[in-house]
Design a protein around this motif. Structure first.
Motif, short mmCIF file in Angstrom:
data_model
loop_
_atom_site.label_atom_id
_atom_site.label_comp_id
_atom_site.label_asym_id
_atom_site.label_seq_id
_atom_site.Cartn_x
_atom_site.Cartn_y
_atom_site.Cartn_z
N ASP A 1 42.46 61.70 48.18
CA ASP A 1 41.28 63.42 48.28
C ASP A 1 39.97 63.54 49.85
O ASP A 1 39.63 63.84 50.33
CB ASP A 1 40.91 63.50 47.55
N ASN A 2 39.51 61.44 49.67
CA ASN A 2 38.11 61.51 50.38
C ASN A 2 38.60 59.79 50.95
O ASN A 2 39.46 58.97 50.08
CB ASN A 2 37.15 61.64 49.90
N LEU A 3 37.91 59.56 51.48
CA LEU A 3 38.21 57.80 52.07
C LEU A 3 37.97 56.62 51.26
O LEU A 3 38.15 56.16 50.82
CB LEU A 3 37.27 57.80 53.68
N LEU A 4 36.33 57.33 50.40
CA LEU A 4 36.27 56.44 49.46
C LEU A 4 37.01 56.14 48.19
O LEU A 4 37.46 55.32 47.59
CB LEU A 4 35.04 56.99 48.77
N LEU A 5 38.01 57.22 47.76
CA LEU A 5 39.02 57.54 46.76
C LEU A 5 40.27 56.54 47.47
O LEU A 5 40.58 55.73 46.46
CB LEU A 5 39.02 58.60 46.35
N ARG A 6 40.39 56.80 48.41
CA ARG A 6 41.64 55.84 49.02
C ARG A 6 41.25 54.77 49.45
O ARG A 6 42.12 53.92 49.20
CB ARG A 6 41.49 56.33 50.34
N GLN A 7 40.29 53.72 49.19
CA GLN A 7 39.99 52.40 49.79
C GLN A 7 39.81 51.82 47.75
O GLN A 7 39.74 51.17 47.80
CB GLN A 7 38.73 52.42 50.39
N LEU A 8 39.21 52.77 47.08
CA LEU A 8 39.24 52.44 45.68
C LEU A 8 40.61 51.72 45.29
O LEU A 8 40.70 51.32 44.29
CB LEU A 8 38.43 53.14 44.75
N HIS A 9 41.51 52.99 45.34
CA HIS A 9 42.35 52.55 44.94
C HIS A 9 43.66 51.15 45.67
O HIS A 9 44.40 50.23 44.99
CB HIS A 9 43.90 54.14 45.76
N VAL A 10 42.52 51.02 47.21
CA VAL A 10 43.34 50.19 46.96
C VAL A 10 42.98 48.91 46.47
O VAL A 10 43.75 47.38 45.92
CB VAL A 10 43.22 50.21 49.29
N VAL A 11 41.85 48.63 45.89
CA VAL A 11 40.85 47.74 45.30
C VAL A 11 41.87 47.41 43.93
O VAL A 11 42.18 46.13 43.75
CB VAL A 11 39.46 48.36 44.05
N PHE A 12 42.22 48.67 43.52
CA PHE A 12 43.15 47.85 42.34
C PHE A 12 44.61 47.15 42.90
O PHE A 12 45.68 46.56 42.22
CB PHE A 12 43.61 49.62 40.86
N LEU A 13 45.26 47.64 43.77
CA LEU A 13 46.60 47.52 44.07
C LEU A 13 46.02 45.22 44.80
O LEU A 13 47.16 44.92 44.25
CB LEU A 13 47.03 47.44 46.01
N LYS A 14 44.81 45.41 45.70
CA LYS A 14 44.63 44.18 45.38
C LYS A 14 44.36 43.04 44.17
O LYS A 14 44.51 41.72 44.13
CB LYS A 14 43.28 44.04 46.97
N PHE A 15 43.63 43.94 43.02
CA PHE A 15 43.25 43.38 42.17
C PHE A 15 44.44 42.61 41.29
O PHE A 15 45.03 41.73 40.31
CB PHE A 15 42.59 44.17 40.98
N HIS A 16 45.66 43.84 41.17
CA HIS A 16 47.41 43.34 40.19
C HIS A 16 47.70 41.84 41.52
O HIS A 16 48.84 40.92 40.69
CB HIS A 16 48.47 44.31 40.99
N ASN A 17 47.88 42.35 42.92
CA ASN A 17 48.61 40.58 44.08
C ASN A 17 47.38 39.70 42.95
O ASN A 17 48.32 38.81 43.48
CB ASN A 17 48.43 41.43 45.23
N GLU A 18 46.31 39.84 43.05
CA GLU A 18 45.79 38.76 42.56
C GLU A 18 45.99 38.34 41.13
O GLU A 18 46.04 36.60 41.05
CB GLU A 18 43.97 38.65 42.42
N ALA A 19 45.61 38.98 40.32
CA ALA A 19 46.54 38.63 39.14
C ALA A 19 47.86 37.80 39.07
O ALA A 19 48.22 36.92 38.27
CB ALA A 19 46.85 40.36 38.37
N ILE A 20 49.25 38.30 40.35
CA ILE A 20 50.20 37.87 40.15
C ILE A 20 49.97 36.61 41.26
O ILE A 20 50.35 35.14 40.21
CB ILE A 20 50.84 38.64 41.01
N LYS A 21 49.15 36.19 41.70
CA LYS A 21 48.30 34.59 42.19
C LYS A 21 48.34 33.65 41.10
O LYS A 21 48.76 32.85 41.50
CB LYS A 21 47.77 35.16 43.68
N GLN A 22 47.25 34.42 40.49
CA GLN A 22 46.58 33.52 39.57
C GLN A 22 47.72 32.98 37.96
O GLN A 22 47.12 32.13 38.15
CB GLN A 22 44.72 33.69 39.18
N LEU A 23 48.07 34.21 37.94
CA LEU A 23 49.00 33.59 36.68
C LEU A 23 50.42 33.20 37.08
O LEU A 23 50.56 32.30 36.30
CB LEU A 23 49.76 35.58 36.49
#
Length: 535
Positions: free
Chosen positions: A173-195
Motif C-alpha cells: 500500500d505504501n513505502l513505509l509498510l513495504r519496508q516494515l514487511h522487510v523488517v520481518f523477513l530479516k528478523f526471520h533470517n536472523e533467527a535462522i542464523k542465531q539458532l
C-alpha cells in the motif's frame, strides 16, 4: 472453493504492480482460512441504501478545514504497524457493492491469528518463490535497493514484487509498510542464523519445542511479534482505563469454540488508523518531504526502492538514530488526510483486483461498507458495553457531543442527516477518541472492541506463546551486532538486531549536526567542542 481472479494492476505512474499469478500462488488464497463474527447484536435501525447519500456527505466532511499534525500521539511507525497487523488478521474480498453475507458466512482469507501468514505465505513448500537456502533451514529472499544495493527491500523478479501472498498485496500500500514487511523477513533470517550457530547465539529458547530449524525460527518470530503487539503496541493505542483493567475482558468465541474476528473490529474500530495518517513524511536527510500519495505510489511500484527513499526508522520510532526530528501520527479524530479522500485506482484494488475504483474517498467507502454489512451503531455498542459493566455512563457520547463541530464540520453533517442518535460505529469511535482521549488514543468503546479482537486472537491461537508457554513467557536473549545479549521487547529491538537502524552515510553527518542543534544550549563548552570535532 472460492477463487479470487488476478489481473494486472497499474500504479499511479502507469507501471505494473504485479503480474498474473501462477497456479501455486493462486491456490494459497483459494480457500477461506476462517469466517467472521459479531461482538454485538445486529442494528435496530440499519441505514437503508436510499439514505446512503447522508453517509457520502458525512464521509466527505471528515477532513480538517486547516490541516494539523499530532503531538503526543503514538509515533508514526505505529500507524503502519497497525496496518501491518490488520492485514495479518483479516482479508475480506467482499466488493463495496456487495453482496454482504452474514459474518459467520463471510470468508476471511487470512488466519484469525497473529501468525504472520501474510509474510510467510504458504511456507517453503507452497510459496517457494519467497525462499532460498537449505531444506528445513530456509531464509527469505531479500531485495536490494538501487544503486547502492542495501538489503532493505522486497525482492522484485520479472516485473513482480515477491510478497507472502500474491493474491493479497495490501502490504504494498505504501513505502513505509513495504519496508516494515522487510523488517520481518530479516528478523526471520536472523533467527535462522542465531539458532543454527554452534553454540546458538541466542539463549533461553528451550521452550520452542521440536521441528525443523525453519519451523523453530518461524515460531520464535511469531511469538516475539505477538508479545510486541500485546506489550508494545496495545498500551499505546488503548485508552488508559481499558489497558489498566484487562482482566475484566471476556473472550468471545463462536459457537464452534474457535475464534473469529468480529466485524465491529475489522470494518470500523480498527480503521481508526486512517485518521493517524499524516499528509507528508520525512524519510531521511536526502528526502525530507514525501506526500502520502507519492508514498503509496512508491510502495506499489514493481521496481527496487531507490536509496533516496530508505526509511530512517528513528524518525518513526523512539530510541533509534535519526538525522532529523522525530514525528508523531496525526490525532485520532474525525478528520482524515485529504489524500485519503481521493485514492488511486491501484490503491483501491490492492484488496480486490476487480474492485471498481469509485468512490475513491476512503472515509466514504468505510461508512458505506459498515452500513451495508449491518454494523451496530456507536450508541448500540456503547449500551451493550455499559450493560456488561465494561464502561461507565459518563463514557458514552451524547448526541450533543457527536453533532458538535470540533476539528471539522462533520458534526453538523451528522446532525442534518439525523444520525446524532444512530451514529455509524466508525464515526463514533473516532469522535470518542477525540473527546474522551484528546485524540491521543482510542476512547473506551473503541478500546474495548480492539482489545477484544486482538487479545481474543492471541488467547485462542493454539500455537501462540500464550497457549504454549503462558502469558509470562521469559523472552530469550539475542546477540546484537555490538556483541551485547539482550531480549527483544519492542519493534525498535528488532530493527536494531537486523541492522536497519543504520543511516545513509551522509545522514550520519546530518545526525551529528541535528544533535548539536538540540543540545548546544545545554552542553558545557568543552563537550560542545568535542561533539563538533567528532563530526
Amino acid at each position: 472453493m472460492t477463487t479470487i481472479p488476478q489481473v494486472p494492476t497499474e500504479t499511479a505512474d502507469g507501471s505494473q504492480l504485479i503480474a498474473p499469478s501462477c497456479a501455486h500462488a493462486q491456490s494459497i488464497q483459494s480457500e477461506p482460512r476462517g469466517y467472521y463474527s459479531r461482538l454485538f447484536a445486529e442494528p435496530a435501525e440499519p441505514i437503508p441504501r436510499d439514505q446512503e447519500a447522508n453517509l457520502v456527505e458525512l464521509g466527505r466532511a471528515m477532513c480538517y478545514e486547516v490541516e494539523r499534525e499530532g503531538t503526543l500521539t503514538p509515533r508514526i511507525g505505529f500507524t503502519y504497524f497497525g496496518q501491518f497487523l490488520g492485514h495479518d488478521l483479516t482479508y475480506d474480498v467482499t466488493p463495496l457493492e456487495g453482496p454482504y453475507l452474514q459474518p459467520e458466512r463471510t470468508p476471511n482469507y487470512r488466519t484469525p491469528s497473529l501468525d504472520l501468514d501474510h509474510v510467510y505465505g504458504g511456507g517453503p513448500e507452497r510459496s517457494p518463490y519467497l525462499y532460498e537456502g537449505d531444506e528445513g533451514a530456509e531464509t527469505f529472499k531479500v531485495g536490494a535497493t538501487t544503486p547502492t544495493g542495501y538489503r532493505r527491500d522486497l525482492p522484485v523478479k520479472h516485473g513482480m514484487v515477491l510478497i507472502g501472498d500474491q493474491q493479497d498485496t495490501r502490504n504494498l500500500d505504501n513505502l513505509l509498510l513495504r519496508q516494515l514487511h522487510v523488517v520481518f523477513l530479516k528478523f526471520h533470517n536472523e533467527a535462522i542464523k542465531q539458532l543454527s550457530a554452534q553454540p546458538p547465539s541466542i539463549t533461553g529458547v528451550e521452550n520452542l519445542g521440536d521441528g525443523s530449524l525453519f519451523e523453530r525460527a518461524q515460531r520464535l518470530v511469531r511469538w516475539h511479534y505477538q508479545w510486541i503487539v500485546r506489550h508494545d503496541y496495545l498500551p499505546r493505542i488503548l485508552h488508559t482505563s481499558i489497558w489498566n483493567h484487562q482482566e475484566r475482558r471476556t473472550q468471545k468465541l463462536n459457537p464452534q469454540g474457535s475464534y473469529a474476528v468480529p466485524i465491529e473490529f475489522s470494518l470500523a474500530a480498527f480503521r481508526f488508523g486512517h485518521s493517524m495518517v499524516r499528509n507528508a513524511y520525512r524519510l531521511n536527510c536526502r528526502t525530507r518531504r514525501v506526500v502520502i500519495g507519492e508514498l503509496m505510489s512508491l510502495g506499489q511500484k514493481a521496481a527496487p526502492i531507490l536509496d533516496d527513499y530508505l526509511v530512517e526508522w528513528g524518525t518513526f520510532f523512539d530510541g533509534l538514530p535519526t538525522s532529523g526530528p522525530q514525528a508523531s501520527s496525526s490525532y485520532i479524530d474525525t478528520s482524515i488526510s485529504r489524500t485519503m479522500h481521493g485514492l488511486s485506482p491501484s490503491t483501491v484494488r490492492l484488496a480486490n483486483k476487480l474492485e471498481p475504483p469509485y468512490p475513491a474517498n476512503l472515509p466514504v467507502r468505510t461508512l458505506l461498507r459498515g452500513a451495508r454489512a449491518g454494523l451496530p451503531s456507536g450508541q448500540e455498542a456503547a449500551a451493550a458495553l455499559l450493560k456488561e459493566g465494561l464502561i461507565t455512563a459518563q463514557d458514552q457520547l451524547t448526541a450533543a457531543e457527536l453533532t458538535r463541530d470540533t476539528c471539522d464540520h462533520s458534526g453538523s453533517v451528522l446532525r442534518k442527516a439525523g444520525l446524532g442518535k444512530n451514529t455509524p460505529l466508525f464515526y463514533y469511535v473516532l469522535k470518542e477518541a477525540e473527546l474522551r482521549a484528546d485524540g491521543l488514543t482510542l476512547g473506551p468503546v473503541g478500546s474495548h472492541i480492539v482489545s477484544e479482537a486482538i487479545q481474543g486472537s492471541l488467547e485462542a491461537d493454539p500455537e501462540g506463546y500464550i497457549a504454549m508457554v503462558g502469558r509470562q513467557w521469559k523472552l530469550p536473549l539475542w546477540q546484537f551486532p555490538n556483541g551485547v545479549r539482550r531480549p527483544i521487547n519492542s519493534l525498535i529491538g528488532i530493527i536494531r538486531l537486523i541492522g536497519d537502524d543504520q543511516l545513509l552515510p551522509e545522514c550520519e553527518a546530518h545526525r551529528r549536526k541535528f544533535l548539536l542543534s538540540l543540545f548546544s544550549k545545554t552542553l558545557p563548552l568543552r563537550q560542545r567542542g568535542e561533539l563538533e570535532s567528532s563530526g
